[in-house]
Design an enzyme around this catalytic site. Sequence first.
Site, mmCIF file in Angstrom:
data_model
loop_
_atom_site.group_PDB
_atom_site.id
_atom_site.type_symbol
_atom_site.label_atom_id
_atom_site.label_comp_id
_atom_site.label_asym_id
_atom_site.label_seq_id
_atom_site.Cartn_x
_atom_site.Cartn_y
_atom_site.Cartn_z
ATOM 1 C CG ASN A 152 -80.515 85.196 -15.562
ATOM 2 O OD1 ASN A 152 -80.736 84.099 -15.073
ATOM 3 N ND2 ASN A 152 -79.947 86.171 -14.891
ATOM 4 N N GLY A 228 -84.735 82.458 -9.383
ATOM 5 C CA GLY A 228 -85.757 82.917 -10.319
ATOM 6 C C GLY A 228 -86.441 84.157 -9.784
ATOM 7 C CB THR A 230 -89.592 88.346 -6.089
ATOM 8 O OG1 THR A 230 -88.203 88.704 -6.039
ATOM 9 C CG2 THR A 230 -90.208 88.574 -4.727
ATOM 10 C CB THR A 232 -91.323 81.882 -9.220
ATOM 11 O OG1 THR A 232 -91.652 82.554 -10.419
ATOM 12 C CG2 THR A 232 -91.441 80.394 -9.416
ATOM 13 C CD GLU A 250 -78.557 82.086 -5.120
ATOM 14 O OE1 GLU A 250 -78.332 82.122 -6.328
ATOM 15 O OE2 GLU A 250 -77.702 81.745 -4.285
ATOM 16 C CB CYS A 284 -80.340 88.551 -10.716
ATOM 17 S SG CYS A 284 -78.817 87.653 -10.386
ATOM 18 C CD GLU A 464 -77.384 77.840 -2.813
ATOM 19 O OE1 GLU A 464 -76.576 77.111 -3.407
ATOM 20 O OE2 GLU A 464 -78.603 77.857 -3.070
HETATM 21 P P1 NAD Z 1 -89.057 82.330 -13.017
HETATM 22 O O1 NAD Z 1 -89.323 82.519 -11.572
HETATM 23 O O2 NAD Z 1 -90.153 82.571 -13.970
HETATM 24 O O3 NAD Z 1 -88.550 80.844 -13.317
HETATM 25 C C1 NAD Z 1 -87.417 80.300 -12.695
HETATM 26 C C2 NAD Z 1 -87.543 78.790 -12.686
HETATM 27 O O4 NAD Z 1 -88.635 78.422 -11.854
HETATM 28 C C3 NAD Z 1 -87.827 78.178 -14.048
HETATM 29 O O5 NAD Z 1 -87.157 76.964 -14.167
HETATM 30 C C4 NAD Z 1 -89.321 77.958 -13.990
HETATM 31 O O6 NAD Z 1 -89.781 76.943 -14.842
HETATM 32 C C5 NAD Z 1 -89.507 77.577 -12.541
HETATM 33 N N1 NAD Z 1 -90.863 77.782 -11.997
HETATM 34 C C6 NAD Z 1 -91.793 78.681 -12.383
HETATM 35 N N2 NAD Z 1 -92.897 78.555 -11.619
HETATM 36 C C7 NAD Z 1 -92.651 77.575 -10.721
HETATM 37 C C8 NAD Z 1 -93.412 77.003 -9.669
HETATM 38 N N3 NAD Z 1 -94.636 77.407 -9.372
HETATM 39 N N4 NAD Z 1 -92.851 76.022 -8.950
HETATM 40 C C9 NAD Z 1 -91.595 75.592 -9.221
HETATM 41 N N5 NAD Z 1 -90.843 76.089 -10.220
HETATM 42 C C10 NAD Z 1 -91.360 77.081 -10.962
HETATM 43 O O7 NAD Z 1 -87.803 83.233 -13.322
HETATM 44 P P2 NAD Z 1 -87.126 83.502 -14.731
HETATM 45 O O8 NAD Z 1 -88.023 84.404 -15.504
HETATM 46 O O9 NAD Z 1 -86.682 82.217 -15.329
HETATM 47 O O10 NAD Z 1 -85.802 84.277 -14.300
HETATM 48 C C11 NAD Z 1 -85.745 85.641 -14.110
HETATM 49 C C12 NAD Z 1 -85.777 85.995 -12.646
HETATM 50 O O11 NAD Z 1 -84.731 85.310 -11.966
HETATM 51 C C13 NAD Z 1 -85.518 87.458 -12.401
HETATM 52 O O12 NAD Z 1 -86.416 87.919 -11.419
HETATM 53 C C14 NAD Z 1 -84.103 87.502 -11.878
HETATM 54 O O13 NAD Z 1 -83.781 88.599 -11.064
HETATM 55 C C15 NAD Z 1 -84.050 86.225 -11.120
HETATM 56 N N6 NAD Z 1 -82.659 85.811 -10.926
HETATM 57 C C16 NAD Z 1 -82.121 85.902 -9.671
HETATM 58 C C17 NAD Z 1 -80.794 85.551 -9.462
HETATM 59 C C18 NAD Z 1 -80.159 85.624 -8.098
HETATM 60 O O14 NAD Z 1 -79.057 85.111 -7.941
HETATM 61 N N7 NAD Z 1 -80.790 86.239 -7.114
HETATM 62 C C19 NAD Z 1 -80.022 85.096 -10.538
HETATM 63 C C20 NAD Z 1 -80.615 85.025 -11.804
HETATM 64 C C21 NAD Z 1 -81.941 85.375 -11.985
#
Ligand code: NAD
Length: 483
Positions: A152, A228, A230, A232, A250, A284, A464
């Site tokens: 994002n 990413g 929750t 994951t 996060e 997020c 962080e």
């Molecule tokens: P995602 O969890 O699908 O993927 C995030 C990353 O993790 C990607 O690089 C993906 O390839 C990797 N990944 C996926 N499965 C994995 C595994 N089993 N092992 C290791 N790595 C793996 O998330 P997304 O769809 O890319 O992002 C959206 C989510 O991120 C939303 O839930 C959003 O709220 C969250 N987010 C949180 C913050 C925060 O600061 N808390 C900031 C931005 C986004």
Amino acid sequence: MAQLTIENFINNEHVKPSLGNYFDAFEPARGLPYAKIPDSTKDDVELAYKAAATAFPEWSKTGRPERAKVLYRIADLLESRLDEFARAESRDQGKPVELARTVDIPRAVSNFRFFAGRILHSVEEAGELPGVGFSYTQRMPIGVAGLISPWNLPLYLLTWKIAPCIACGNTAVCKPSEFTSMTAYLLCSVLKDAGLPAGVVNMVFGTGMNAGQAIVEHPRIPLISFTGGTVTGAKIIANSARYFKKLSLELGGKNANIVFEDCDFDLALKTSLRSSFANQGEICLCGSRIFVQRPIYERFLNGLVQGAKALKVGDPTKSDVNLGALVSKEHWEKVVSYIDLGVKEGGKIECGGQKPPSLADEFKNGYFLEPTVISGLTPSCRTMREEIFGPVVTVYPFDTEEEAVALANDSEYGLSCSVWTENGRRARRVAGEIQAGTVWVNTWMARDLRMPFGGMKQSGLGREGGEHSLDFYSELKTICLAD
Ligand code: NAD
């Protein structure tokens, strides 16, 4: 036009993935493939790990002023390529160029500048121990870190990890989201040009299932910083548990926006529009549950609907466009399925809910969605409880301060909240009661890099930011010296 092929970046060199497999990256605004991304595997992660492990002894012993100098140079070079990075981020992610130019890329630059300064000015603890001598703490770099980021805010969130990680003397294996690899790829040339020694930052592109999981399960990568979803995050905890890795997670959010009747109405409305729909609602920290005190509920809802209807959705390169395209077809379908669910659950679509009808021909296959406001749902509905992560908000009335706090806290998530009131005492009371890592009062998305950032409940583990980043990216050791 020929498709650009991205390569991994290991030891300051671009290298092909070991199996030679690639997948397509799609341009969200056109719905067409435009780049080839390495489908990296465990072997590529191993190569990157070896480069990072080889670079670690020297980089970890490089003095803070030297490390800071490199970080400042990275910041300067990145800043000098602002427009190029902003265009690339927009094309890859779907967001308006203007947003990337004014938020994503400048914040990525700040990440490097801030942590360069922070390690120069951070002081460890020391104290006299009466009758013995004195104690002091020392920060030790940990080793090779695994840095995994989402789609994002691609460059902004990746650099939020890289900057403190290398500032603290660690080396890194990074894996950006498979949906948005482009600015991470461009960053590689900046790192090299800034004089970052080979192997300090390595970039492995690919999916979470292959490259991501290989990083998490690598026995000699002792810390993982992940941003990413929750679900994951839970997998990462499980897959890394046997290695006792240091984790910073996060994760997702379902943030509340509490609007009291004594707020500065115009400011609350204007900012709520932004906190609902900026970056197509794919932040997020977006406020997706808007709770409005009953005396101003109708007026606020009308204002929000009129404001949402006035937002321009379309060509992300146009400076007057407010919303670009969602990141992918799959994500567009997920967001639309939540709008359908909202209707099934008894909600009223006040505006939006559709692909904009007036898109130019070249954008007809893009993943655009009108900003959507839903009213009439109850807080137990899935639409009001689950993270949608798109341009969709629900609006709900409340009567008392206690009720507003209870509604906001009635969530599995606890990432952020914004509170709108001109009553200072109320602001402090409510902010004190909210279960979220960040609470904004009369503002939104203000970022203070000196402050802790992270989520409560299922929004994350750890903090962080400022000294908290230094704590995560280093081992703190206590040394006691006898007189
Ligand atoms: P995602 O969890 O699908 O993927 C995030 C990353 O993790 C990607 O690089 C993906 O390839 C990797 N990944 C996926 N499965 C994995 C595994 N089993 N092992 C290791 N790595 C793996 O998330 P997304 O769809 O890319 O992002 C959206 C989510 O991120 C939303 O839930 C959003 O709220 C969250 N987010 C949180 C913050 C925060 O600061 N808390 C900031 C931005 C986004």
